[in-house]
Structure formats: C-alpha cells, structure tokens
Design an enzyme around this catalytic site. Structure first.
Site, mmCIF file in Angstrom:
data_model
loop_
_atom_site.group_PDB
_atom_site.id
_atom_site.type_symbol
_atom_site.label_atom_id
_atom_site.label_comp_id
_atom_site.label_asym_id
_atom_site.label_seq_id
_atom_site.Cartn_x
_atom_site.Cartn_y
_atom_site.Cartn_z
ATOM 1 C CD GLU A 155 16.326 18.438 37.947
ATOM 2 O OE1 GLU A 155 15.563 17.655 37.262
ATOM 3 O OE2 GLU A 155 17.719 18.387 37.716
ATOM 4 C CD GLU A 166 20.174 13.765 32.283
ATOM 5 O OE1 GLU A 166 19.299 14.780 32.547
ATOM 6 O OE2 GLU A 166 19.706 12.839 32.417
#
Length: 232
Positions: free
Chosen positions: A219, A128
């Site tokens: 985010e 990630e």
C-alpha cells in the site's frame, strides 16, 4: 483518516475497492480540455481490478492519483512501482481468507508512506485487518488504541484497534472496526502465522467475522517507491 486504511475498497462493492470522486471538467468551463494530456494522465496508472491469476486471488485498487503500475507475475508474484501517488493497495493471496500460515519473500522500498502487510476483510462483523510486516515513514499503530502484544514467527507485534465511521468498505460506505498487528522489528520475507494473530485479537475482545479476501498487500499513500513480492 489517520492512517491509510481509508484506502479501502469500494470503487465498487463488486471489486471491493474504494473510489474517490474526480472533480468534473464541467466545473471549470474556462479551462480548455486537452484530450491528449488527459489520456496521458489517465494512462499512467494500472486500473483497479480484482480476479484470479496463476492460481491466486489478486486485488488492486487506486484512487487514480499519481503514477502506479501493478503487474501480476508468475505464481504468487506481483510487483508495484509508484510515483507521487494519492493512494493505492494491491497484492495476491486468497478468497476467502482463513487462519493460515502465509510465507512470502521479496522487496519493499517505500519513499514516504507505505505498508507491507497481510491484509483482509471479514463480514458479520465488518472488519478490516492488517498484519503489518514493514512500513515507511508512518507507523499505523500511532493512529489506533493499543490493546497488547503477540509474539509470533520470531517477532513481537503490537496490537491496535480503531474505528472508521462512514468510510468506504467492501460493502460500500459503512462504519467498521480495524484490527492491527504491527511488527516492532520490520522485515520483508518470512512466514506469517495468521492464526496466532487472530487468536491474540480474540483474547483482547477483537473478533473477526466471515472471511472475505486475504492478500499480502503493498500500500502506498502520497509517496513513491517499489515493491516485488511473491506469496507461496
């Protein structure tokens, strides 16, 4: 987790988003069920989804906490408004990702914890990654191991790595490594030459696998704010 990355993506492996279990109503037999109030609560947030919009891949995931509205716009544009959220991540880009120069513009206004980043995943190995352009009150690098720096696109980025154990991922619960480049001077808008970061990571032994999706993501974690981004 120490940073947001726990956000990620396993609401279902098919959409690459995570899910946090919701405590069943049956556990509270003495509490009356108010269907209207429940529907109002659920209806406040855009549901998690992935797909294609106006020629770009998009991914949006939310844990369902608070109020977050994600809207796909024309071309590579999207917007997010959030208030007292739990956790969400969303944006537009490509699937699969690659070593490309990504140009973007817009606004990013978090009140509390938030990231604006080129964000993606690879498999074999499962990685990630974030190339963080701006953030709110929490510097994600503070939770990782410092590896070095890379200079790219008019700025300096600190490189970090961290490991997530038995955490949600695009393939379900797994143990995987995170790669981070965090810009030392925040900005919103410009070009991110991802290949410069990928090469710098490799220099420090941080090797990516086969690219899955790659987006310019907003985010939010336990925060409020707004974002309007266009990817070119």
């Amino acid at each position: 987790m120490v940073s947001f990355s726990s956000i990620l993506l396993a609401c279902s492996a098919a959409i690459g988003a995570l899910a946090t279990p919701i405590e069943p109503l049956a556990d509270h037999p003495n509490e009356a069920f108010n269907e209207t109030a429940f529907n109002d609560l659920v209806g406040r947030s855009t549901p998690s989804s992935t797909g294609y919009n106006n020629g770009y891949y998009y991914s949006f995931w939310t844990d369902g906490g608070g109020d977050v509205t994600y809207t796909n716009g024309n071309g590579g544009s999207y917007s997010v408004q959030w208030s007292n959220v739990g956790n969400f991540v969303g944006g537009k880009g490509w699937n699969p990702g690659s070593s490309r120069a990504i140009t973007y513009s817009g606004s990013f206004n978090p009140s509390g914890n938030g990231y604006l980043a080129v964000y993606g995943w690879t498999t074999d190995p499962l990685i990630e990654y974030y190339i963080v352009e701006s953030y709110g009150t929490y510097n994600p690098g503070s939770g990782g191991t410092y590896k070095g720096q890379v200079t790219s696109d008019g700025g300096t980025y600190n490189i970090y790595t961290s490991v997530r154990t038995n955490a949600p991922s695009i393939i379900g619960t797994a143990t995987f490594t995170q790669f981070w480049s965090v810009r030392t001077s925040k900005r919103v808008g410009g070009t991110v030459t991802t290949g410069n970061h990928f090469n710098a990571w490799a220099k420090y032994g941080l090797t990516l696998g086969t690219h899955n999706y790659q987006i310019v993501a907003t985010e939010g974690y336990q925060s409020s704010g707004s974002s309007a981004i266009t990817v070119y």
